[in-house]
Design a protein around this motif. Structure first.
Motif, PDB file in Angstrom:
ATOM      1  N   GLU A   1       0.825  -1.204   0.000  1.00 43.02           N
ATOM      2  CA  GLU A   1       0.000   0.000   0.000  1.00 43.02           C
ATOM      3  C   GLU A   1       0.862   1.259   0.000  1.00 43.02           C
ATOM      4  O   GLU A   1       0.475   2.275  -0.558  1.00 43.02           O
ATOM      5  N   ARG A   2       2.015   1.196   0.611  1.00 41.10           N
ATOM      6  CA  ARG A   2       2.915   2.350   0.628  1.00 41.10           C
ATOM      7  C   ARG A   2       3.355   2.709  -0.781  1.00 41.10           C
ATOM      8  O   ARG A   2       3.521   3.871  -1.119  1.00 41.10           O
ATOM      9  N   SER A   3       3.511   1.722  -1.627  1.00 39.01           N
ATOM     10  CA  SER A   3       3.972   1.991  -2.988  1.00 39.01           C
ATOM     11  C   SER A   3       2.903   2.675  -3.838  1.00 39.01           C
ATOM     12  O   SER A   3       3.213   3.179  -4.915  1.00 39.01           O
ATOM     13  N   LEU A   4       1.659   2.717  -3.371  1.00 39.37           N
ATOM     14  CA  LEU A   4       0.599   3.370  -4.138  1.00 39.37           C
ATOM     15  C   LEU A   4       0.578   4.882  -3.961  1.00 39.37           C
ATOM     16  O   LEU A   4      -0.052   5.579  -4.748  1.00 39.37           O
ATOM     17  N   TYR A   5       1.233   5.390  -2.934  1.00 34.31           N
ATOM     18  CA  TYR A   5       1.206   6.823  -2.641  1.00 34.31           C
ATOM     19  C   TYR A   5       2.478   7.497  -3.149  1.00 34.31           C
ATOM     20  O   TYR A   5       3.582   6.983  -3.002  1.00 34.31           O
ATOM     21  N   THR A   6       2.299   8.674  -3.729  1.00 34.54           N
ATOM     22  CA  THR A   6       3.452   9.446  -4.192  1.00 34.54           C
ATOM     23  C   THR A   6       3.827  10.524  -3.192  1.00 34.54           C
ATOM     24  O   THR A   6       4.979  10.915  -3.118  1.00 34.54           O
ATOM     25  N   SER A   7       2.877  10.984  -2.412  1.00 36.32           N
ATOM     26  CA  SER A   7       3.117  12.050  -1.452  1.00 36.32           C
ATOM     27  C   SER A   7       3.237  11.480  -0.037  1.00 36.32           C
ATOM     28  O   SER A   7       2.388  10.692   0.399  1.00 36.32           O
ATOM     29  N   GLN A   8       4.268  11.867   0.662  1.00 40.47           N
ATOM     30  CA  GLN A   8       4.482  11.409   2.041  1.00 40.47           C
ATOM     31  C   GLN A   8       3.408  11.963   2.976  1.00 40.47           C
ATOM     32  O   GLN A   8       2.955  11.265   3.877  1.00 40.47           O
TER      33      GLN A   8
ATOM     34  N   GLU B   1       0.248  12.784   2.267  1.00 42.59           N
ATOM     35  CA  GLU B   1      -1.012  12.074   2.061  1.00 42.59           C
ATOM     36  C   GLU B   1      -0.942  10.661   2.627  1.00 42.59           C
ATOM     37  O   GLU B   1      -1.922  10.152   3.154  1.00 42.59           O
ATOM     38  N   PHE B   2       0.219  10.051   2.531  1.00 42.34           N
ATOM     39  CA  PHE B   2       0.401   8.716   3.094  1.00 42.34           C
ATOM     40  C   PHE B   2       0.242   8.745   4.616  1.00 42.34           C
ATOM     41  O   PHE B   2      -0.420   7.892   5.199  1.00 42.34           O
ATOM     42  N   GLU B   3       0.837   9.716   5.270  1.00 38.53           N
ATOM     43  CA  GLU B   3       0.772   9.819   6.730  1.00 38.53           C
ATOM     44  C   GLU B   3      -0.615  10.214   7.222  1.00 38.53           C
ATOM     45  O   GLU B   3      -0.987   9.912   8.353  1.00 38.53           O
ATOM     46  N   LYS B   4      -1.390  10.897   6.397  1.00 37.88           N
ATOM     47  CA  LYS B   4      -2.701  11.387   6.795  1.00 37.88           C
ATOM     48  C   LYS B   4      -3.665  10.239   7.122  1.00 37.88           C
ATOM     49  O   LYS B   4      -4.431  10.318   8.078  1.00 37.88           O
ATOM     50  N   THR B   5      -3.631   9.179   6.343  1.00 38.19           N
ATOM     51  CA  THR B   5      -4.561   8.058   6.530  1.00 38.19           C
ATOM     52  C   THR B   5      -3.841   6.785   6.967  1.00 38.19           C
ATOM     53  O   THR B   5      -4.380   5.692   6.815  1.00 38.19           O
ATOM     54  N   ARG B   6      -2.677   6.916   7.507  1.00 30.45           N
ATOM     55  CA  ARG B   6      -1.850   5.756   7.838  1.00 30.45           C
ATOM     56  C   ARG B   6      -2.485   4.835   8.879  1.00 30.45           C
ATOM     57  O   ARG B   6      -2.530   3.618   8.706  1.00 30.45           O
ATOM     58  N   LYS B   7      -2.998   5.397   9.967  1.00 31.82           N
ATOM     59  CA  LYS B   7      -3.525   4.582  11.052  1.00 31.82           C
ATOM     60  C   LYS B   7      -4.721   3.739  10.591  1.00 31.82           C
ATOM     61  O   LYS B   7      -4.808   2.546  10.903  1.00 31.82           O
TER      62      LYS B   7
END
Length: 135
Positions: free
Chosen positions: A57-64, A66-72
């Motif tokens: 799933e981490r590989s689907l995001y380009t922006s760090q 945006e990735f951290e926003k919905t991480r939990k």
């Protein structure tokens, strides 16, 4: 009077298929017994699947950001999916165990030995957890 389930399915589907109830019950019992007996393996499989889901799933995001926003929320969802998919190897092994017993003995022995294996694995699991707790 209620309509017959077989007749209703025959009207919906143009073909007919039979489910072997003894095979399904025996395989599920053997799967449960193997899951109980080898619970550390099940936990390891769950952990590996969770790691893989998080990596994929981490590989689907380009922006760090945006990735951290919905991480939990995503990690919780991945943990749920990993726990669901961790039973698949045990289901496959349960089908194989039941198939071997069906070939070597007969149909009904798969259910009987599956019940005995579930009871034995449950008692083993209780003893193992009690031993872990007392240490």
């Amino acid at each position: 009077m209620l309509p017959n389930y077989q007749d209703t399915m025959q009207e919906i589907l143009p073909f007919r298929f039979e489910l072997d109830k003894i095979l399904i019950a025996g395989s599920c019992l053997w799967s449960l017994a193997l899951y109980l007996a080898f619970s550390p393996v099940g936990e390891w499989v769950t952990e590996q699947l969770n790691r893989w889901f998080n990596f994929a799933e981490r590989s689907l995001y380009t922006s760090q950001t945006e990735f951290e926003k919905t991480r939990k929320a995503r990690e919780s969802q991945n943990a749920f999916y990993a726990s669901l998919f961790s039973i698949v190897p045990f289901i496959i092994a349960g089908i194989l165990f039941n198939w071997v017993i069906k070939i070597s003995l007969s149909d009904s022995w798969g259910i009987s030995t599956g019940m005995l294996a579930c009871m034995g694995a449950g008692i083993y699991q209780l003893g193992r957890r009690d031993g872990d707790y007392s240490d």
